[in-house]
Design an enzyme around this catalytic site. Structure first.
Site, PDB file in Angstrom:
ATOM      1  N   ASP A   1      -9.967   4.601 -68.840  1.00  0.00           N
ATOM      2  CA  ASP A   1      -9.463   4.968 -67.359  1.00  0.00           C
ATOM      3  C   ASP A   1      -9.911   3.838 -66.298  1.00  0.00           C
ATOM      4  O   ASP A   1     -10.800   3.140 -66.670  1.00  0.00           O
ATOM      5  CB  ASP A   1     -10.470   6.248 -67.578  1.00  0.00           C
ATOM      6  CG  ASP A   1      -9.324   6.700 -66.460  1.00  0.00           C
ATOM      7  OD1 ASP A   1      -8.375   6.771 -65.236  1.00  0.00           O
ATOM      8  OD2 ASP A   1      -9.831   7.805 -65.560  1.00  0.00           O
TER       9      ASP A   1
ATOM     10  N   ASN B   1      -7.681   1.714 -64.400  1.00  0.00           N
ATOM     11  CA  ASN B   1      -7.090   0.853 -64.048  1.00  0.00           C
ATOM     12  C   ASN B   1      -6.874   0.746 -62.521  1.00  0.00           C
ATOM     13  O   ASN B   1      -6.561  -0.539 -61.812  1.00  0.00           O
ATOM     14  CB  ASN B   1      -5.213   0.744 -64.901  1.00  0.00           C
ATOM     15  CG  ASN B   1      -5.979   0.503 -66.508  1.00  0.00           C
ATOM     16  OD1 ASN B   1      -6.603   0.365 -66.654  1.00  0.00           O
ATOM     17  ND2 ASN B   1      -4.795   0.131 -67.107  1.00  0.00           N
TER      18      ASN B   1
ATOM     19  N   ASN C   1       0.966  12.507 -67.274  1.00  0.00           N
ATOM     20  CA  ASN C   1       1.016  10.335 -66.851  1.00  0.00           C
ATOM     21  C   ASN C   1       3.055  10.393 -65.973  1.00  0.00           C
ATOM     22  O   ASN C   1       3.417   9.495 -65.216  1.00  0.00           O
ATOM     23  CB  ASN C   1       0.449   9.560 -66.879  1.00  0.00           C
ATOM     24  CG  ASN C   1      -0.847   9.240 -67.349  1.00  0.00           C
ATOM     25  OD1 ASN C   1      -1.564   9.104 -68.345  1.00  0.00           O
ATOM     26  ND2 ASN C   1      -1.139  10.054 -67.157  1.00  0.00           N
ATOM     27  N   TRP C   2       4.043  10.981 -66.564  1.00  0.00           N
ATOM     28  CA  TRP C   2       4.854  11.206 -66.794  1.00  0.00           C
ATOM     29  C   TRP C   2       4.827  11.273 -65.092  1.00  0.00           C
ATOM     30  O   TRP C   2       5.729  11.561 -64.377  1.00  0.00           O
ATOM     31  CB  TRP C   2       5.549  12.348 -66.791  1.00  0.00           C
ATOM     32  CG  TRP C   2       6.247  11.630 -67.934  1.00  0.00           C
ATOM     33  CD1 TRP C   2       5.350  11.966 -69.600  1.00  0.00           C
ATOM     34  CD2 TRP C   2       7.232  10.729 -69.392  1.00  0.00           C
ATOM     35  NE1 TRP C   2       5.959  10.983 -70.769  1.00  0.00           N
ATOM     36  CE2 TRP C   2       7.480  10.591 -69.977  1.00  0.00           C
ATOM     37  CE3 TRP C   2       7.953   9.532 -68.079  1.00  0.00           C
ATOM     38  CZ2 TRP C   2       7.625   9.364 -70.887  1.00  0.00           C
ATOM     39  CZ3 TRP C   2       8.754   8.262 -68.462  1.00  0.00           C
ATOM     40  CH2 TRP C   2       8.608   8.724 -70.372  1.00  0.00           C
TER      41      TRP C   2
ATOM     42  N   LEU D   1     -11.400  15.148 -70.665  1.00  0.00           N
ATOM     43  CA  LEU D   1     -11.156  14.672 -72.417  1.00  0.00           C
ATOM     44  C   LEU D   1      -9.683  14.159 -71.603  1.00  0.00           C
ATOM     45  O   LEU D   1      -8.489  13.577 -72.359  1.00  0.00           O
ATOM     46  CB  LEU D   1     -11.068  15.577 -73.586  1.00  0.00           C
ATOM     47  CG  LEU D   1     -12.502  15.756 -73.822  1.00  0.00           C
ATOM     48  CD1 LEU D   1     -13.007  16.929 -75.879  1.00  0.00           C
ATOM     49  CD2 LEU D   1     -12.985  14.615 -74.609  1.00  0.00           C
ATOM     50  N   SER D   2      -8.933  15.012 -70.764  1.00  0.00           N
ATOM     51  CA  SER D   2      -7.787  14.825 -70.245  1.00  0.00           C
ATOM     52  C   SER D   2      -6.582  14.959 -71.528  1.00  0.00           C
ATOM     53  O   SER D   2      -5.655  14.226 -71.640  1.00  0.00           O
ATOM     54  CB  SER D   2      -7.441  13.542 -69.148  1.00  0.00           C
ATOM     55  OG  SER D   2      -8.220  13.212 -68.434  1.00  0.00           O
TER      56      SER D   2
HETATM   57  C1  IPE Z   1      -6.428  10.109 -69.460  1.00  0.00           C
HETATM   58  O1  IPE Z   1      -6.261   9.068 -67.811  1.00  0.00           O
HETATM   59  C2  IPE Z   1      -4.695   8.542 -69.907  1.00  0.00           C
HETATM   60  C3  IPE Z   1      -4.727   7.653 -70.156  1.00  0.00           C
HETATM   61  C4  IPE Z   1      -6.408   6.701 -70.354  1.00  0.00           C
HETATM   62  C5  IPE Z   1      -3.124   6.986 -70.515  1.00  0.00           C
HETATM   63  P1  IPE Z   1      -5.538  10.407 -66.369  1.00  0.00           P
HETATM   64  O2  IPE Z   1      -6.536   8.981 -64.964  1.00  0.00           O
HETATM   65  O3  IPE Z   1      -3.980  10.034 -66.315  1.00  0.00           O
HETATM   66  O4  IPE Z   1      -6.801  11.247 -66.605  1.00  0.00           O
HETATM   67  P2  IPE Z   1      -7.129  12.490 -65.325  1.00  0.00           P
HETATM   68  O5  IPE Z   1      -6.007  12.403 -64.582  1.00  0.00           O
HETATM   69  O6  IPE Z   1      -7.988  11.606 -64.756  1.00  0.00           O
HETATM   70  O7  IPE Z   1      -7.887  13.344 -65.849  1.00  0.00           O
HETATM   71  C1  IPE Z   2      -5.519   4.200 -66.395  1.00  0.00           C
HETATM   72  O1  IPE Z   2      -5.653   4.051 -66.083  1.00  0.00           O
HETATM   73  C2  IPE Z   2      -4.455   3.569 -67.116  1.00  0.00           C
HETATM   74  C3  IPE Z   2      -3.285   5.332 -67.343  1.00  0.00           C
HETATM   75  C4  IPE Z   2      -3.549   6.552 -67.460  1.00  0.00           C
HETATM   76  C5  IPE Z   2      -1.858   4.426 -67.878  1.00  0.00           C
HETATM   77  P1  IPE Z   2      -5.461   4.775 -64.224  1.00  0.00           P
HETATM   78  O2  IPE Z   2      -4.051   4.585 -63.661  1.00  0.00           O
HETATM   79  O3  IPE Z   2      -6.136   6.529 -64.763  1.00  0.00           O
HETATM   80  O4  IPE Z   2      -6.842   4.440 -63.430  1.00  0.00           O
HETATM   81  P2  IPE Z   2      -7.141   4.935 -61.920  1.00  0.00           P
HETATM   82  O5  IPE Z   2      -8.010   6.292 -62.763  1.00  0.00           O
HETATM   83  O6  IPE Z   2      -6.434   5.895 -61.028  1.00  0.00           O
HETATM   84  O7  IPE Z   2      -8.318   3.585 -61.700  1.00  0.00           O
HETATM   85 MG    MG Z   3      -7.022   7.591 -64.398  1.00  0.00          MG
END
Ligand code: IPE
Ligand code: IPE
Ligand code: MG
Length: 237
Positions: free
Chosen positions: A8, A10, A56-57, A179-180
């Protein structure tokens, strides 16, 4: 040993540099290479990486498309490298909503590395632990007393997973302590390690720090340490 990582941070990494979020995902892919190399080098048996959750969709279409493009490129580029390092690739999660070209790339990577006897690299794509638990519970069968192993086997089946042991160490970067919806069953007794480092910055030293912290933890599984047994009352309490 099974290590799982919620990669997480990025988006924040990119935004802090005034870059669009997808730039963070691209640099995050390099961190994946580093983590895989570090884990394989340390003799980890299974590494499971959370790449895309079912939730994430809900992100903007352009970001979702970018992530899937990146993921397909990763598979196409890395399969040969996995073969060289004897890493077996396995993509876990739902497959019914993936683009056919991505599915083809997944199946090709899995087939090509099937015989590899080194680390198992599982990548979770369109993954939701709750969805898999619900699916696994819905499979009809004549087993009356479904035990732990039989249920774990069902879960593995709905997730397209090769058989692996439960998670020993779960790492989450990016500073959130949740844990998402990742590996809820498999993490029942996992040691949790939350670190503020954003995923694109995560390197071999960070991985090493996580392993060091893990080695200091005392995994009791509900028992007490032998030294703590000080009187017979302990057993009768
Ligand atoms: C969890 O990260 C999913 C992945 C790393 C693929 P998210 O950024 O989607 O989780 P939340 O929204 O903070 O719970
Ligand atoms: C994790 O990074 C990657 C995915 C969930 C695909 P994020 O895109 O959630 O990055 P933040 O949490 O918004 O910084
Ligand atoms: Mg994230």
């Amino acid at each position: 040993m099974h290590v799982a990582i919620i990669m997480d941070g990025n988006g924040r990494w990119a935004q802090r540099r005034g870059l669009p979020r997808p730039a963070g995902h691209r640099v995050g892919a390099d961190a994946v290479d580093r983590a895989v190399t570090a884990a394989a080098g340390r003799g980890i048996d299974v590494l499971t990486l959370y790449a895309f959750s079912c939730a994430n969709w809900q992100r903007p279409l352009a970001e979702v498309r970018g992530l899937f493009r990146l993921f397909r490129c990763y598979l196409e580029e890395q399969t040969q490298r996995c073969l060289e390092q004897s890493i077996r690739l396995n993509v876990i999660g739902r497959r019914d909503r993936l683009d056919p070209r991505l599915l083809e790339a997944i199946e090709h990577s899995e087939r090509s590395t099937e015989q590899c006897k080194g680390m198992i690299l599982r990548i979770a794509v369109d993954y939701s632990a709750r969805w898999s638990l619900m699916r696994a519970s819905q499979i009809s069968s004549d087993i009356v007393d479904l035990d732990h192993d039989a249920f774990a086997h069902r879960l593995a089946t709905v997730n397209h997973s090769v058989p692996v042991s439960d998670v020993d160490l779960l790492i989450r970067t990016g500073g959130e302590c949740r844990l998402s919806d990742f590996l809820l069953w498999e993490c029942a007794y996992a040691e949790l390690y939350f670190v503020s480092r954003l995923w694109p910055d995560f390197d071999a030293d960070d991985f090493e720090s996580a392993l060091l912290e893990y080695s200091r933890r005392d995994r009791r599984y509900g028992r007490i340490d032998d030294e703590a047994v000080d009187s017979p009352e302990v057993h009768h309490a």
